[in-house]
Design a protein around this motif. Structure first.
Motif, PDB file in Angstrom:
ATOM      1  N   TYR A  67      -5.638  30.787 -26.941  1.00  0.00           N
ATOM      2  CA  TYR A  67      -4.397  31.365 -26.433  1.00  0.00           C
ATOM      3  C   TYR A  67      -3.272  30.333 -26.391  1.00  0.00           C
ATOM      4  O   TYR A  67      -2.108  30.671 -26.605  1.00  0.00           O
ATOM      5  CB  TYR A  67      -4.627  31.987 -25.060  1.00  0.00           C
ATOM      6  N   ALA A  68      -3.606  29.082 -26.118  1.00  0.00           N
ATOM      7  CA  ALA A  68      -2.585  28.031 -26.153  1.00  0.00           C
ATOM      8  C   ALA A  68      -2.043  27.869 -27.571  1.00  0.00           C
ATOM      9  O   ALA A  68      -0.848  27.661 -27.766  1.00  0.00           O
ATOM     10  CB  ALA A  68      -3.168  26.715 -25.652  1.00  0.00           C
ATOM     11  N   LEU A  87      -1.877  30.269 -29.795  1.00  0.00           N
ATOM     12  CA  LEU A  87      -1.013  31.412 -30.054  1.00  0.00           C
ATOM     13  C   LEU A  87       0.370  31.212 -29.440  1.00  0.00           C
ATOM     14  O   LEU A  87       1.382  31.555 -30.052  1.00  0.00           O
ATOM     15  CB  LEU A  87      -1.636  32.690 -29.474  1.00  0.00           C
ATOM     16  N   LEU A  88       0.403  30.652 -28.248  1.00  0.00           N
ATOM     17  CA  LEU A  88       1.687  30.441 -27.575  1.00  0.00           C
ATOM     18  C   LEU A  88       2.502  29.366 -28.277  1.00  0.00           C
ATOM     19  O   LEU A  88       3.700  29.527 -28.490  1.00  0.00           O
ATOM     20  CB  LEU A  88       1.470  30.050 -26.109  1.00  0.00           C
ATOM     21  N   ALA A  89       1.863  28.281 -28.661  1.00  0.00           N
ATOM     22  CA  ALA A  89       2.592  27.163 -29.259  1.00  0.00           C
ATOM     23  C   ALA A  89       2.667  27.257 -30.771  1.00  0.00           C
ATOM     24  O   ALA A  89       3.227  26.374 -31.415  1.00  0.00           O
ATOM     25  CB  ALA A  89       1.921  25.848 -28.859  1.00  0.00           C
ATOM     26  N   SER A 139       9.412  29.127 -31.274  1.00  0.00           N
ATOM     27  CA  SER A 139       9.929  29.462 -29.944  1.00  0.00           C
ATOM     28  C   SER A 139       8.916  29.127 -28.855  1.00  0.00           C
ATOM     29  O   SER A 139       9.289  28.657 -27.773  1.00  0.00           O
ATOM     30  CB  SER A 139      10.304  30.942 -29.874  1.00  0.00           C
ATOM     31  N   GLY A 140       7.652  29.348 -29.129  1.00  0.00           N
ATOM     32  CA  GLY A 140       6.619  29.006 -28.146  1.00  0.00           C
ATOM     33  C   GLY A 140       6.507  27.510 -27.941  1.00  0.00           C
ATOM     34  O   GLY A 140       6.363  27.026 -26.819  1.00  0.00           O
ATOM     35  N   LEU A 186       9.429  26.406 -25.895  1.00  0.00           N
ATOM     36  CA  LEU A 186       9.232  26.775 -24.497  1.00  0.00           C
ATOM     37  C   LEU A 186       8.295  25.797 -23.795  1.00  0.00           C
ATOM     38  O   LEU A 186       8.591  25.314 -22.700  1.00  0.00           O
ATOM     39  CB  LEU A 186       8.675  28.198 -24.399  1.00  0.00           C
ATOM     40  N   LEU A 187       7.170  25.495 -24.425  1.00  0.00           N
ATOM     41  CA  LEU A 187       6.226  24.542 -23.829  1.00  0.00           C
ATOM     42  C   LEU A 187       6.829  23.141 -23.725  1.00  0.00           C
ATOM     43  O   LEU A 187       6.618  22.444 -22.735  1.00  0.00           O
ATOM     44  CB  LEU A 187       4.936  24.501 -24.642  1.00  0.00           C
ATOM     45  N   SER A 215      -6.245  30.763 -15.078  1.00  0.00           N
ATOM     46  CA  SER A 215      -7.025  30.549 -16.295  1.00  0.00           C
ATOM     47  C   SER A 215      -8.519  30.609 -16.021  1.00  0.00           C
ATOM     48  O   SER A 215      -9.299  30.953 -16.912  1.00  0.00           O
ATOM     49  CB  SER A 215      -6.678  29.195 -16.913  1.00  0.00           C
TER      50      SER A 215
END
Length: 71
Positions: free
Chosen positions: A16-17, A19-21, A25-26, A29-30, A61
Motif C-alpha cells: 500500500y505504501a 501504491l501511495l508513493a 502526486s503521492g 504528498l509523502l 496499520s
C-alpha cells in the motif's frame, strides 16, 4: 464462522505504501509530509502532533481489516 470472499486482500504494508508513493502526486504528498514533520521536530514546535500522527498511523496499520459476518 468464516464468510467466503475477501481472500487475496491480505497484503503487507509495503504494498500500500508503494501504491501511495507510486505516482508523482503521492510521492510529493509523502515528501511534503516528511518535510513538515522534520521542520516541526527541528524547531521544537508541535512535536506532540508529530508523535500523535505517527502513533495513530502505526495503530491503524496494525488493526486487521474485518468485515461483519453474515448470519
Amino acid at each position: 464462522m468464516r464468510v467466503p470472499g475477501g481472500e487475496g486482500h491480505e497484503k503487507p504494508f509495503w504494498y500500500y505504501a508503494g501504491l501511495l508513493a507510486g505516482g508523482w502526486s503521492g510521492a510529493m504528498l509523502l515528501g511534503l509530509a516528511a518535510l513538515g514533520m522534520l521542520r516541526a521536530v527541528k524547531s521544537g514546535r508541535q512535536v506532540w502532533l508529530v508523535i500523535y500522527t505517527l502513533l495513530i498511523g502505526v495503530i491503524y496499520s496494525a488493526i486487521p481489516y474485518k468485515t461483519p459476518g453474515w448470519r
